[in-house]
Design a protein around this motif. Structure first.
Motif, PDB file in Angstrom:
ATOM      1  N   TYR A 236     -33.654  10.646 -26.692  1.00 15.40           N
ATOM      2  CA  TYR A 236     -33.180   9.447 -26.098  1.00 15.40           C
ATOM      3  C   TYR A 236     -34.172   8.916 -24.971  1.00 15.40           C
ATOM      4  O   TYR A 236     -34.239   7.625 -24.774  1.00 15.40           O
ATOM      5  N   PHE A 237     -34.734   9.785 -24.398  1.00 15.69           N
ATOM      6  CA  PHE A 237     -35.528   9.538 -23.366  1.00 15.69           C
ATOM      7  C   PHE A 237     -36.977   9.289 -23.673  1.00 15.69           C
ATOM      8  O   PHE A 237     -37.861   8.497 -22.680  1.00 15.69           O
ATOM      9  N   SER A 238     -37.598   9.635 -24.778  1.00 10.56           N
ATOM     10  CA  SER A 238     -39.141   9.409 -25.064  1.00 10.56           C
ATOM     11  C   SER A 238     -39.151   8.792 -26.485  1.00 10.56           C
ATOM     12  O   SER A 238     -40.461   8.769 -26.694  1.00 10.56           O
ATOM     13  N   TRP A 239     -38.183   8.983 -27.412  1.00 10.50           N
ATOM     14  CA  TRP A 239     -38.534   8.153 -28.740  1.00 10.50           C
ATOM     15  C   TRP A 239     -38.483   6.668 -28.529  1.00 10.50           C
ATOM     16  O   TRP A 239     -37.491   5.945 -28.021  1.00 10.50           O
ATOM     17  N   TYR A 240     -39.581   5.966 -28.603  1.00 11.77           N
ATOM     18  CA  TYR A 240     -39.692   4.562 -28.489  1.00 11.77           C
ATOM     19  C   TYR A 240     -39.363   3.759 -30.005  1.00 11.77           C
ATOM     20  O   TYR A 240     -39.741   2.284 -29.417  1.00 11.77           O
ATOM     21  N   GLY A 241     -38.984   4.324 -30.682  1.00 12.73           N
ATOM     22  CA  GLY A 241     -38.843   3.497 -31.946  1.00 12.73           C
ATOM     23  C   GLY A 241     -37.356   2.848 -32.207  1.00 12.73           C
ATOM     24  O   GLY A 241     -36.553   2.735 -31.057  1.00 12.73           O
ATOM     25  N   SER A 242     -36.689   2.714 -33.375  1.00  9.36           N
ATOM     26  CA  SER A 242     -35.491   2.469 -33.436  1.00  9.36           C
ATOM     27  C   SER A 242     -34.312   3.350 -32.973  1.00  9.36           C
ATOM     28  O   SER A 242     -33.175   2.933 -32.711  1.00  9.36           O
ATOM     29  N   ARG A 243     -34.467   4.429 -32.312  1.00 14.50           N
ATOM     30  CA  ARG A 243     -33.652   5.285 -31.591  1.00 14.50           C
ATOM     31  C   ARG A 243     -33.129   4.990 -30.507  1.00 14.50           C
ATOM     32  O   ARG A 243     -32.270   4.901 -30.043  1.00 14.50           O
ATOM     33  N   LEU A 244     -34.003   3.624 -29.791  1.00  9.77           N
ATOM     34  CA  LEU A 244     -33.616   3.016 -28.831  1.00  9.77           C
ATOM     35  C   LEU A 244     -32.488   2.484 -28.849  1.00  9.77           C
ATOM     36  O   LEU A 244     -31.647   2.192 -27.691  1.00  9.77           O
ATOM     37  N   VAL A 245     -31.865   2.139 -30.118  1.00  8.44           N
ATOM     38  CA  VAL A 245     -30.553   1.280 -30.315  1.00  8.44           C
ATOM     39  C   VAL A 245     -29.432   2.508 -29.825  1.00  8.44           C
ATOM     40  O   VAL A 245     -28.506   2.175 -29.276  1.00  8.44           O
ATOM     41  N   LYS A 246     -29.643   3.594 -30.516  1.00  9.95           N
ATOM     42  CA  LYS A 246     -28.706   4.925 -29.840  1.00  9.95           C
ATOM     43  C   LYS A 246     -28.758   5.319 -28.554  1.00  9.95           C
ATOM     44  O   LYS A 246     -27.967   5.506 -27.938  1.00  9.95           O
ATOM     45  N   ALA A 247     -30.072   5.060 -28.140  1.00  7.33           N
ATOM     46  CA  ALA A 247     -30.274   5.569 -26.748  1.00  7.33           C
ATOM     47  C   ALA A 247     -29.557   4.705 -25.728  1.00  7.33           C
ATOM     48  O   ALA A 247     -29.070   5.189 -24.714  1.00  7.33           O
ATOM     49  N   MET A 248     -29.330   3.582 -25.932  1.00  4.73           N
ATOM     50  CA  MET A 248     -28.753   2.570 -24.890  1.00  4.73           C
ATOM     51  C   MET A 248     -27.131   3.030 -24.995  1.00  4.73           C
ATOM     52  O   MET A 248     -26.495   3.169 -23.835  1.00  4.73           O
ATOM     53  N   ASP A 249     -26.677   3.427 -25.787  1.00  3.87           N
ATOM     54  CA  ASP A 249     -25.341   3.724 -25.966  1.00  3.87           C
ATOM     55  C   ASP A 249     -25.379   5.181 -25.173  1.00  3.87           C
ATOM     56  O   ASP A 249     -24.373   5.514 -24.424  1.00  3.87           O
ATOM     57  N   TYR A 250     -26.224   5.966 -25.530  1.00  4.19           N
ATOM     58  CA  TYR A 250     -26.209   7.421 -24.862  1.00  4.19           C
ATOM     59  C   TYR A 250     -26.523   7.289 -23.238  1.00  4.19           C
ATOM     60  O   TYR A 250     -25.680   8.053 -22.742  1.00  4.19           O
ATOM     61  N   PHE A 251     -27.270   6.214 -22.783  1.00  6.09           N
ATOM     62  CA  PHE A 251     -27.369   6.067 -21.191  1.00  6.09           C
ATOM     63  C   PHE A 251     -26.046   5.563 -20.797  1.00  6.09           C
ATOM     64  O   PHE A 251     -25.773   5.990 -19.704  1.00  6.09           O
ATOM     65  N   ALA A 252     -25.321   4.843 -21.627  1.00 10.09           N
ATOM     66  CA  ALA A 252     -24.186   4.259 -20.703  1.00 10.09           C
ATOM     67  C   ALA A 252     -23.123   5.437 -20.743  1.00 10.09           C
ATOM     68  O   ALA A 252     -22.379   5.359 -19.624  1.00 10.09           O
ATOM     69  N   GLY A 253     -23.018   6.485 -21.637  1.00 11.41           N
ATOM     70  CA  GLY A 253     -22.183   7.622 -21.343  1.00 11.41           C
ATOM     71  C   GLY A 253     -22.804   8.506 -20.354  1.00 11.41           C
ATOM     72  O   GLY A 253     -22.209   9.261 -19.541  1.00 11.41           O
ATOM     73  N   LEU A 254     -23.777   8.701 -20.218  1.00 10.31           N
ATOM     74  CA  LEU A 254     -24.813   9.491 -19.416  1.00 10.31           C
ATOM     75  C   LEU A 254     -24.396   9.019 -17.992  1.00 10.31           C
ATOM     76  O   LEU A 254     -24.093   9.689 -16.829  1.00 10.31           O
ATOM     77  N   GLN A 255     -24.551   7.690 -17.937  1.00 15.62           N
ATOM     78  CA  GLN A 255     -23.845   7.183 -16.400  1.00 15.62           C
ATOM     79  C   GLN A 255     -22.413   7.349 -16.030  1.00 15.62           C
ATOM     80  O   GLN A 255     -22.244   7.244 -14.767  1.00 15.62           O
ATOM     81  N   ASP A 256     -21.744   7.872 -16.864  1.00 13.43           N
ATOM     82  CA  ASP A 256     -20.383   8.210 -16.516  1.00 13.43           C
ATOM     83  C   ASP A 256     -20.196   9.623 -15.866  1.00 13.43           C
ATOM     84  O   ASP A 256     -19.424  10.059 -15.361  1.00 13.43           O
ATOM     85  N   HIS A 257     -21.448  10.428 -16.004  1.00 14.43           N
ATOM     86  CA  HIS A 257     -21.320  11.542 -15.508  1.00 14.43           C
ATOM     87  C   HIS A 257     -21.149  11.625 -13.761  1.00 14.43           C
ATOM     88  O   HIS A 257     -21.767  10.746 -13.173  1.00 14.43           O
ATOM     89  N   ALA A 258     -20.636  12.491 -13.183  1.00 14.93           N
ATOM     90  CA  ALA A 258     -19.990  12.409 -11.817  1.00 14.93           C
ATOM     91  C   ALA A 258     -21.239  12.136 -10.911  1.00 14.93           C
ATOM     92  O   ALA A 258     -21.265  11.401  -9.951  1.00 14.93           O
ATOM     93  N   SER A 259     -22.480  12.823 -11.281  1.00 14.15           N
ATOM     94  CA  SER A 259     -23.584  12.756 -10.219  1.00 14.15           C
ATOM     95  C   SER A 259     -24.374  11.502 -10.351  1.00 14.15           C
ATOM     96  O   SER A 259     -24.765  10.903  -9.225  1.00 14.15           O
ATOM     97  N   ILE A 260     -24.276  10.749 -11.332  1.00  9.76           N
ATOM     98  CA  ILE A 260     -25.288   9.603 -11.814  1.00  9.76           C
ATOM     99  C   ILE A 260     -24.438   8.441 -11.515  1.00  9.76           C
ATOM    100  O   ILE A 260     -24.698   7.185 -11.759  1.00  9.76           O
ATOM    101  N   SER A 261     -23.055   8.317 -11.064  1.00 10.15           N
ATOM    102  CA  SER A 261     -22.228   7.084 -11.346  1.00 10.15           C
ATOM    103  C   SER A 261     -21.435   6.850  -9.794  1.00 10.15           C
ATOM    104  O   SER A 261     -20.765   5.998  -9.673  1.00 10.15           O
ATOM    105  N   ARG A 262     -22.486   7.310  -8.883  1.00 11.22           N
ATOM    106  CA  ARG A 262     -21.792   7.070  -7.558  1.00 11.22           C
ATOM    107  C   ARG A 262     -22.287   5.626  -6.990  1.00 11.22           C
ATOM    108  O   ARG A 262     -23.241   5.003  -7.658  1.00 11.22           O
TER     109      ARG A 262
END
Length: 262
Positions: A236-262
């Motif tokens: 999700y951080f390095s594939w620059y093709g159509s995986r970017l669609v799923k990557a944006m959803d993944y990043f939204a979930g990652l931002q819910d992590h305690a450390s990254i959501s301050r």
């Protein structure tokens, strides 16, 4: 027909390519999602999406080492490479077999340009524009979610021995910035030791699943630091093709992590 790749190299192709060899996993997945699966005749052993593809297509090697004779036997109309994934020597040898398109991706705009180039090359302009629009829409949702958040000093590891980071002049860094994660190192892929890492005082350490497959047990390497250590999906951080669609959803979930959501 004459086309220009992302290194501004001219490519002469008599007609729309019907036999394609892709030597870049991200680009292979992109071709499939553009509706070009049937035109793919050769791929690498790292082309893992879709999961069944390696059973259906001829595997011609990896991204750094290939079997030229296997590729030649496939009689491709076009071979797809990437500046970072594949070597200059490889491209030179491949050009003796068929025209070669080389991508060069650092920004999201570069990724969208590649999608449009493929749209032109393969007669898939509508599909390419639809894909770009979908990524842009999901990106807007992510950006809105991140409004008002404070950026955190971040180290993104791609290798264990030696310890190697993804630096600022990479596509990975583009996606880190999108997630409001400030890269602590410049360059492309610098090596680092724990002493230097501690001096740079990262708040977040991301351990990628590729190319080195970091696991939970590797978190202990960084026990001496105060940073939060998080395992992330490297695709999700390095594939620059159509995986970017799923990557944006993944990043939204990652931002819910305690450390990254301050």
């Amino acid at each position: 027909m004459e086309f220009t790749d992302q290194l501004h190299r001219k490519i002469e192709i008599p007609e729309t390519p019907k036999r394609i060899v892709s030597l870049v996993p991200s680009q292979t997945e992109l071709l499939v999602d553009l509706g070009l699966k049937s035109a793919l005749v050769g791929i690498t052993k790292f082309c893992v999406h879709p999961k069944t593809l390696r059973k259906e297509k001829k595997v011609v090697g990896g991204t750094k080492t290939i079997h030229l004779e296997k590729i030649k036997a496939l009689k491709p109309d076009l071979i797809l490479c990437n500046k970072e994934e594949n070597t200059e020597e490889m491209v030179a040898n491949l050009e003796k077999i068929a025209p070669v398109h080389v991508s060069d991706i650092v920004t999201l705009e570069d990724a969208f340009e590649l999608m449009r180039q493929y749209g032109n090359l393969f007669g898939k302009n509508l599909e390419a524009e639809k894909l770009i629009a979908e990524i842009e829409k999901k990106k807007e949702v992510l950006v809105k979610k991140l409004q008002g958040r404070q950026a955190e000093r971040t180290a993104y590891f791609i290798w264990k021995k030696p310890l190697i980071l993804a630096g600022t002049n990479t596509f990975i860094n583009t996606l880190l910035k999108l997630n409001k994660l400030d890269n602590i190192v410049e360059g492309r892929y610098p090596e680092i030791n724990l002493e230097k890492l501690e001096e740079l005082q990262p708040e977040v350490i991301l351990l990628s699943s590729e190319p080195f497959p970091f696991k939970e047990k590797h978190k202990q390497i960084f026990d001496s630091l105060k940073a939060e250590v998080i395992l992330v999906d490297g695709e999700y951080f390095s594939w620059y093709g159509s995986r970017l669609v799923k990557a944006m959803d993944y990043f939204a979930g990652l931002q819910d992590h305690a450390s990254i959501s301050r």
